[in-house]
Motif scaffolding. Structure first.
Motif, mmCIF file in Angstrom:
data_model
loop_
_atom_site.group_PDB
_atom_site.id
_atom_site.type_symbol
_atom_site.label_atom_id
_atom_site.label_comp_id
_atom_site.label_asym_id
_atom_site.label_seq_id
_atom_site.Cartn_x
_atom_site.Cartn_y
_atom_site.Cartn_z
ATOM 1 N N VAL A 67 6.775 4.808 1.945
ATOM 2 C CA VAL A 67 5.827 5.907 1.816
ATOM 3 C C VAL A 67 6.624 7.188 1.590
ATOM 4 O O VAL A 67 7.513 7.513 2.379
ATOM 5 C CB VAL A 67 4.949 6.043 3.068
ATOM 6 C CG1 VAL A 67 4.111 7.322 3.001
ATOM 7 C CG2 VAL A 67 4.057 4.829 3.236
ATOM 8 N N SER A 94 -3.750 11.086 1.263
ATOM 9 C CA SER A 94 -4.010 9.923 2.111
ATOM 10 C C SER A 94 -3.471 8.644 1.470
ATOM 11 O O SER A 94 -3.360 8.555 0.236
ATOM 12 C CB SER A 94 -5.522 9.755 2.333
ATOM 13 O OG SER A 94 -6.069 10.865 3.010
ATOM 14 N N LEU A 95 -3.147 7.688 2.312
ATOM 15 C CA LEU A 95 -2.773 6.342 1.891
ATOM 16 C C LEU A 95 -3.300 5.371 2.936
ATOM 17 O O LEU A 95 -3.434 5.723 4.112
ATOM 18 C CB LEU A 95 -1.261 6.175 1.800
ATOM 19 C CG LEU A 95 -0.513 6.663 0.566
ATOM 20 C CD1 LEU A 95 0.985 6.475 0.765
ATOM 21 C CD2 LEU A 95 -0.981 5.950 -0.690
ATOM 22 N N GLY A 121 0.779 -1.234 0.000
ATOM 23 C CA GLY A 121 0.000 0.000 0.000
ATOM 24 C C GLY A 121 0.807 1.278 0.000
ATOM 25 O O GLY A 121 0.239 2.372 -0.071
ATOM 26 N N VAL A 124 2.752 10.230 -2.542
ATOM 27 C CA VAL A 124 1.536 11.014 -2.365
ATOM 28 C C VAL A 124 1.924 12.456 -2.072
ATOM 29 O O VAL A 124 2.990 12.719 -1.493
ATOM 30 C CB VAL A 124 0.676 10.415 -1.230
ATOM 31 C CG1 VAL A 124 1.400 10.474 0.095
ATOM 32 C CG2 VAL A 124 -0.682 11.084 -1.140
#
Length: 113
Positions: free
Chosen positions: A109, A17-18, A8, A12
């Motif tokens: 991320v 959002s993630l 996931g 971004v």
């Protein structure tokens, strides 16, 4: 020992959002403690959030009010919903299970414009 696989992560923009997912190789127990930690380049690993098999939760100060941890017993999954992301949230995010102190391989991320 339980196996953990995270997914996931991605790139971004700030404010976005993630949702991270962590798949477990065996059922979640009421005695399980599942946590997310993160590690940014050049920094020590940092606690992000944890959830117990009883569904009680705890969050690191830097993510309170923005991140939400949850679990799904039937799917053997743990999730981390991350909202209002900031550049300082950029890190590799790891899933952890206790007892046994098992770790996944991590998911990257990156928060950047």
């Amino acid at each position: 020992q339980v196996q953990l696989v995270e997914s996931g992560g991605g790139l971004v923009q700030p404010g976005g959002s993630l949702r991270l997912s962590c798949a477990l190789s065996r059922p979640i127990s009421i005695f399980s403690i599942l946590a997310w930690h993160r590690q940014a380049p050049g920094k020590q690993r940092e606690f992000v959030a944890e959830i117990r098999g009883t569904r009680s939760t705890n969050y690191g100060d830097s993510v309170k009010g923005r991140f939400t941890i949850s679990l799904n017993y039937d799917e053997k999954m743990v999730y981390l919903q991350m909202n209002n992301l900031k550049p300082e949230d950029t890190a590799i995010y790891y899933c952890n299970h206790r007892p046994g102190d098992s770790w996944g391989q991590g998911t990257q991320v990156t928060v950047s414009s």
